[in-house]
Design an enzyme around this catalytic site. Structure first.
Site, PDB file in Angstrom:
ATOM      1  N   ARG A  92      -7.508-161.852  22.226  1.00  0.00           N
ATOM      2  CA  ARG A  92      -7.711-160.784  23.216  1.00  0.00           C
ATOM      3  C   ARG A  92      -6.553-160.884  24.196  1.00  0.00           C
ATOM      4  NH1 ARG A  92     -13.005-158.948  26.593  1.00  0.00           N
ATOM      5  NH2 ARG A  92     -13.330-157.956  24.579  1.00  0.00           N
ATOM      6  N   HIS A 107      -9.646-151.592  20.549  1.00  0.00           N
ATOM      7  CA  HIS A 107     -10.742-152.571  20.539  1.00  0.00           C
ATOM      8  C   HIS A 107     -11.565-152.347  19.261  1.00  0.00           C
ATOM      9  CE1 HIS A 107     -13.538-155.470  21.784  1.00  0.00           C
ATOM     10  NE2 HIS A 107     -14.160-154.865  22.769  1.00  0.00           N
ATOM     11  N   GLN A 137     -15.316-153.707  18.542  1.00  0.00           N
ATOM     12  CA  GLN A 137     -16.426-152.997  19.181  1.00  0.00           C
ATOM     13  C   GLN A 137     -16.902-151.837  18.312  1.00  0.00           C
ATOM     14  OE1 GLN A 137     -17.934-153.780  22.325  1.00  0.00           O
ATOM     15  NE2 GLN A 137     -19.444-152.367  21.483  1.00  0.00           N
ATOM     16  N   ASP A 194     -16.952-145.580  28.904  1.00  0.00           N
ATOM     17  CA  ASP A 194     -16.458-146.925  29.206  1.00  0.00           C
ATOM     18  C   ASP A 194     -16.047-146.919  30.681  1.00  0.00           C
ATOM     19  OD1 ASP A 194     -15.428-149.507  28.977  1.00  0.00           O
ATOM     20  OD2 ASP A 194     -13.641-148.924  27.841  1.00  0.00           O
ATOM     21  N   CYS A 200     -19.616-149.920  25.575  1.00  0.00           N
ATOM     22  CA  CYS A 200     -19.272-151.246  25.050  1.00  0.00           C
ATOM     23  C   CYS A 200     -19.686-152.371  25.996  1.00  0.00           C
ATOM     24  CB  CYS A 200     -17.780-151.313  24.736  1.00  0.00           C
ATOM     25  SG  CYS A 200     -16.718-151.109  26.179  1.00  0.00           S
ATOM     26  N   ARG A 209     -22.437-156.862  17.901  1.00  0.00           N
ATOM     27  CA  ARG A 209     -21.116-157.496  17.858  1.00  0.00           C
ATOM     28  C   ARG A 209     -21.193-158.740  16.971  1.00  0.00           C
ATOM     29  NH1 ARG A 209     -17.459-156.644  21.923  1.00  0.00           N
ATOM     30  NH2 ARG A 209     -16.101-157.832  20.541  1.00  0.00           N
TER      31      ARG A 209
HETATM   32  N1  NVA Z   1     -11.764-150.654  28.309  1.00  0.00           N
HETATM   33  C1  NVA Z   1     -12.353-151.905  28.698  1.00  0.00           C
HETATM   34  C2  NVA Z   1     -13.179-152.480  27.602  1.00  0.00           C
HETATM   35  C3  NVA Z   1     -13.857-153.782  27.916  1.00  0.00           C
HETATM   36  C4  NVA Z   1     -14.650-154.347  26.776  1.00  0.00           C
HETATM   37  C5  NVA Z   1     -11.245-152.884  29.091  1.00  0.00           C
HETATM   38  O1  NVA Z   1     -10.225-152.931  28.407  1.00  0.00           O
HETATM   39  O2  NVA Z   1     -11.400-153.568  30.097  1.00  0.00           O
HETATM   40  N1   CP Z   2     -17.553-155.109  24.960  1.00  0.00           N
HETATM   41  C1   CP Z   2     -16.853-156.241  25.118  1.00  0.00           C
HETATM   42  O1   CP Z   2     -15.835-156.458  24.453  1.00  0.00           O
HETATM   43  O2   CP Z   2     -17.358-157.112  26.030  1.00  0.00           O
HETATM   44  P1   CP Z   2     -16.672-158.425  26.603  1.00  0.00           P
HETATM   45  O3   CP Z   2     -15.500-157.980  27.443  1.00  0.00           O
HETATM   46  O4   CP Z   2     -17.748-159.078  27.413  1.00  0.00           O
HETATM   47  O5   CP Z   2     -16.216-159.272  25.463  1.00  0.00           O
END
Ligand code: NVA
Ligand code: CP
Length: 301
Positions: A104, A131, A134, A219, A259, A287
């Site tokens: 990540r 992502h 997800q 989101d 998500c 997930r």
């Molecule tokens: N769009 C959000 C998703 C988090 C799971 C981010 O990138 O922070």
């Molecule tokens: N939806 C998701 O990826 O959650 P986290 O940021 O908690 O991993």
């Protein structure tokens, strides 16, 4: 044998993604029945986190344990990655000792470079652009509640962000129509919309976009790394909240997904996300099951 990676949904065929979804459902049933299934015995997944996470970390770590393997949590702060060791060198070294790498991070180019230099599968666990993990969970959740998503209408409300980009890829791979309701200046990548214009359209007015939708998804307005834009974005996205009126525009059977983490009172009202029939908790749990199917696909012999 060539190594398969999962950087975006486009790395698997549509057929493989559908098989993976059914496998996720199967693995979920096996797990709930208490069946022990350990195809990844003695295998290690390195998990590199350069951004925070609750769901992703827990689902991958618990998933590896359940499949008989081990997950190694690597924060960039505690590894040489955080001190500037090149991605190329890190990918070579880490992949020489483990069987899969989940990452990540910020730039999508980082996971692409990892994939180029890694001798084991790379899994994108969120970048600024995509992502895909997800979406595996979201597609499984839709299927469990409503059956096939093929030919359905999905509405994305809010930022044209990493999740939105993965929904565009999903529209292609799982064959549904996607309407994107976003304010001006917050569109998803042009090229991606253009390449999928047979299935994807931008509809500025979110209430128009929501009409007869089968699934409404949103989101956060400010993603990780955009914290200082929060106030500016609250203004820009003020008309893009998923609330009861918007859900009433949709089909009476429409589902709402997010998500998570969610900001109640911003992109979604508590009334919608906390409704008794809200599927966001199944979505989060899936997930685990969906990614177990992915880990098995990429890492089991
Ligand atoms: N769009 C959000 C998703 C988090 C799971 C981010 O990138 O922070
Ligand atoms: N939806 C998701 O990826 O959650 P986290 O940021 O908690 O991993």
């Amino acid at each position: 044998m060539t190594v398969r990676h999962f950087l975006t949904l486009k790395d698997l065929t549509s057929k493989e993604l559908n098989q993976l979804m059914l496998r996720g459902i199967e693995l979920k049933a096996m797990h709930k029945a208490g069946e022990v299934f350990e195809p990844l015995k003695n295998k290690t997944l390195a998990m590199i986190f350069e951004k925070s996470s609750t769901r992703t970390r827990i689902s991958f770590e618990a998933g590896m344990t359940q499949l008989g393997g081990h997950a190694l949590f690597l924060s960039s702060n505690d590894t040489q990655l955080g001190r500037g060791e090149p991605i190329e060198d890190s990918a070579r070294v880490i992949s020489s000792m483990v069987d899969g790498i989940m990452i990540r991070t910020f730039g999508h180019d980082i996971v692409e470079t990892m994939a180029k230099y890694s001798s084991v599968p790379i899994i994108n666990a969120l970048t600024d652009d995509y992502h895909p993990c997800q979406l595996l969970a979201d597609m499984q959740t839709y299927y469990e509640h409503r059956g096939s998503i093929q030919g359905k209408t999905v509405v994305w409300v809010g930022d044209g962000n990493n999740m939105c980009h993965s929904y565009i890829n999903a529209a292609k791979q799982y064959d549904f129509k996607l309407r994107i309701a976003c304010p001006e200046g917050y569109e998803p990548h042009d090229g991606l919309v253009e390449a999928n214009k047979d299935r994807v359209e931008i509809v500025r007015n979110p209430m128009d976009a929501a009409e007869n939708a089968d699934l409404i998804v949103t989101d956060v307005w400010a993603s990780m790394g955009q914290e200082e834009e929060q106030k500016l974005r609250e203004k820009a996205f003020a008309d893009y909240q998923v609330n009861k009126q918007m859900m009433q525009q949709a089909d009476s059977d429409a589902l709402f997904m997010h998500c998570l983490p969610a900001h109640r009172g911003e992109e979604v009202t508590a009334e919608v996300i906390d409704a008794p029939d809200s599927v966001v908790w199944d979505e989060a749990e899936n997930r685990l099951h969906a990614q177990k199917a992915l880990l098995e696909f990429l890492m089991a012999k």
